[in-house]
Every structure is written in C-alpha cells, then in structure tokens.
Design an enzyme around this catalytic site. Structure first.
Site, PDB file in Angstrom:
ATOM      1  N   GLY A  68      -3.938   0.672  -1.694  1.00 14.46           N
ATOM      2  CA  GLY A  68      -4.031  -0.154  -3.499  1.00 14.46           C
ATOM      3  C   GLY A  68      -2.496   0.081  -4.483  1.00 14.46           C
ATOM      4  O   GLY A  68      -1.992  -0.159  -2.833  1.00 14.46           O
ATOM      5  N   ASP A 181       5.039   9.312   9.742  1.00 14.57           N
ATOM      6  CA  ASP A 181       5.635   7.777   9.647  1.00 14.57           C
ATOM      7  C   ASP A 181       7.101   7.901   8.711  1.00 14.57           C
ATOM      8  O   ASP A 181       7.295   7.606   7.129  1.00 14.57           O
ATOM      9  CB  ASP A 181       4.823   7.281   8.470  1.00 14.57           C
ATOM     10  CG  ASP A 181       4.791   5.861   8.521  1.00 14.57           C
ATOM     11  OD1 ASP A 181       6.203   5.379   8.586  1.00 14.57           O
ATOM     12  OD2 ASP A 181       4.396   4.605   7.472  1.00 14.57           O
TER      13      ASP A 181
END
Length: 341
Positions: A68, A181
């Site tokens: 998004g 991450d």
C-alpha cells in the site's frame, strides 16, 4: 519508488482483525489529542472519512510499498502530524491470525526508539493504519543519499538508538519480538534526529517460555541471518545478525554491497572492513574522516563479532548495547564466516 523528501513510517501490517478481536480497549479523546499513559494500549479507532479529511483526500504521498501507500496527514484540529498507511493487499488467513497477536503486543509497545502505532481504520473493505510522523526521513537516505553525512557523534548516537530499540523488542516487551527485517530503510529519524525502528510487518512473536521458532523466510537479502536458509529454528539472534550490517553501514556511511566499487575487495563492506581491521588500515573505511578512533574501532569490533554462521557465537543484543556503551570490553572478533546474508 519512495518519496524520501518527506519522511514516513513504513509499517506493513494489517488492521483487519481489529473489530472482531477486542484488541483495542482504550481510545483517545479525539478532540484533545490525549495519547494516554505509556502503559496503556492507546490505539484509536478512526473512520475512513476522518482519515480522508486528515490527508486532504490522500493528496501528499510519502512512500509506496508492496502492500500500500503512505500519506501525510494532520489530526486533532491540525495539531498532530501523522502518517496514514492505506493498505491495498490483504494477507492470507494464516498470516492474518498471526498478526492478531502481533498487533496486540506492538500496540502496547512504547519506547523512544520505536515508531509508534497510533490508530487504525477497518471500515467495510477499507484498511488504514495511523503512525506517528517522522519528520527527518529514512536512515537509509541520511547515510547513503544525503549531501552531508552525519558527523561521528551523530553516528554513535544513531547506532545506539537502533540497538536499544532492538533490545527493547527482545528483552523488555510483553513477549519477545523478532523484528525480522532490520535495515536502514526500516529506521526513521524524528524531529530531534533520534533513530526509531519501523515496519513490524514481518515481526515474529515468541511465547514467554520460547527462545526459538520455525517460520517462513522473512527479511531482506543482504541483512538476513544464515539460519533463514538452513531450515532451522530462528531466535532473536537473527536480528542481531542483521544489526551488524546496519552498524557497519552507519559507521562507514555506505551500503553493505556496492557493485560500483572501484576495487573488487571493496564491494562487500563486511569483508573489506575486516581486512582493514586486521591490517590496521582503519582510516580507509571512513576515507580518513576525523573520527573518535577508540569508539570507531570499538563499533567495528562489535559489528564484526556478529557475522558468524552459528547463532550461538553472536552476542545478545543486551551484550551489544553494553559493548557500544563502553560498559563491556570488546575482544578481537574472529574472521567473518558469512557475508552473503
């Protein structure tokens, strides 16, 4: 392509489950902008129309990711800048159930070195998340793209900020959280140039009595620990391994992999820094820049200690913070056993 002139929070997690699972028990008074106690779960529920107005019809884009786009917004009668993430892709049912628990814990997490999740919208098929606005952009831009690199004192501070954020996730949260991450693109700078961890979309929660877990491969190539490719359980050490890359990138203000490097031996930062360290040529990685020699070598040694294939050889995040703070001495690191990530 990311819009880096305005900063943002890139957190790719969904709010779909919010209404079905009563994760949110406290709400802000929208008129006062009261963010509540740091010990409370202070997520707020917004309507789609509220967030559309706050972003002026999603006019000012900050970044676009795989799930998004993020937009700059203003809430609380124009007094609070926010970043509004409009999700465009939903996760499968299995991942969605897992995210239920993640949102519950991350919604409660509050630390000066974590970007804060503020609220959500789950109206019909519309899914939006609201985060604190980070005015000074991505750490990646500051290190690799800015015309003026942060000075040595700023780099020391940034390295500790990121380390303390990871330590909080590992040791001080309701349950241990593996970020999965860690990289400069997931660290942002606030008004005061404090570095904060962002993007918990890949985060993995451990049970209170759990130290390792099996999960699908997560993360970004170049920062991933070797255990991800070995089909063995991962632990919080996966984040420690990733942090070592970020730490050396902060120290040297260059990417871990530079395919345009003038010499082959300089392409992989970790290998090059280790060679310079062994040959006592530590002026090379910083281009003879004026640095604090003691803390510089200390940070390099801390980074090199975390590049082993065996997780047990990597120090804990708590030990790393103590090393960076000068509380614990750092011994000579062994030769890196892996650099591919």
């Amino acid at each position: 392509m990311e819009f880096i002139t305005c900063s943002c929070v890139f957190l790719a997690i969904t709010g779909f489950f919010m209404f079905k699972y009563q994760v949110v028990k406290y709400k802000w008074p929208l008129e006062t902008g009261n963010f509540g106690s740091t010990n409370e779960l202070t997520l707020s529920s917004f309507s789609y129309s509220e967030l559309k107005r706050a972003t002026n019809g999603f006019e000012e884009g900050l970044s676009r990711g795989s799930v998004g786009a993020l937009y700059k917004g203003v809430l609380f009668k124009g007094e609070k800048l926010v970043a509004v993430k409009r999700l465009e892709k939903m996760m499968n049912d299995g991942r969605e159930r897992e995210v239920h628990a993640e949102m519950h814990v991350i919604g409660r997490a509050h630390h000066r070195n974590l970007v804060r999740l503020l609220g959500y919208c789950a109206e019909d098929s519309k899914r939006l998340l609201v985060y604190e606005y980070m005015s000074n952009g991505f750490l990646a831009y500051l290190l690799f793209c800015s015309k003026t690199s942060p000075d040595w004192n700023e780099r020391e501070s940034i390295a500790l900020d990121v380390a303390r954020g990871i330590l909080y996730l590992h040791d001080e949260c309701e349950v241990p959280i593996i970020h999965c991450d860690i990289k400069p693109q997931n660290c942002l700078m606030d008004d005061f140039w404090t570095a904060k961890l962002a993007d918990f979309g890949l985060a993995k929660l451990l049970m209170p009595d759990q130290t390792r877990t099996f999960t699908l491969v997560r993360g970004t190539r170049g920062y991933m620990a070797p255990e991800w490719s070995k089909n063995i359980p991962i632990s919080v050490k996966a984040d420690v391994y990733s942090y070592r890359v970020v730490l050396l990138e902060i120290v040297c203000c260059r990417r871990n992999l530079d395919v345009n490097a003038s010499k082959p031996e300089v392409i992989i930062l970790i290998n090059w820094v280790y060679k310079c360290f062994i040959n006592q040529e530590m002026n090379k990685p910083v281009c003879s820049e004026e640095v604090n020699k003691k803390t510089f070598e200390n940070m390099v040694k801390v980074g090199l200690w975390c590049v082993q294939d065996e997780p047990a050889l990597c120090p804990s995040m708590k030990t790393m913070v103590m090393m960076l703070e000068g509380i614990t001495d750092v011994s000579i690191p062994p030769c890196p056993t892996s650099s591919s990530g």
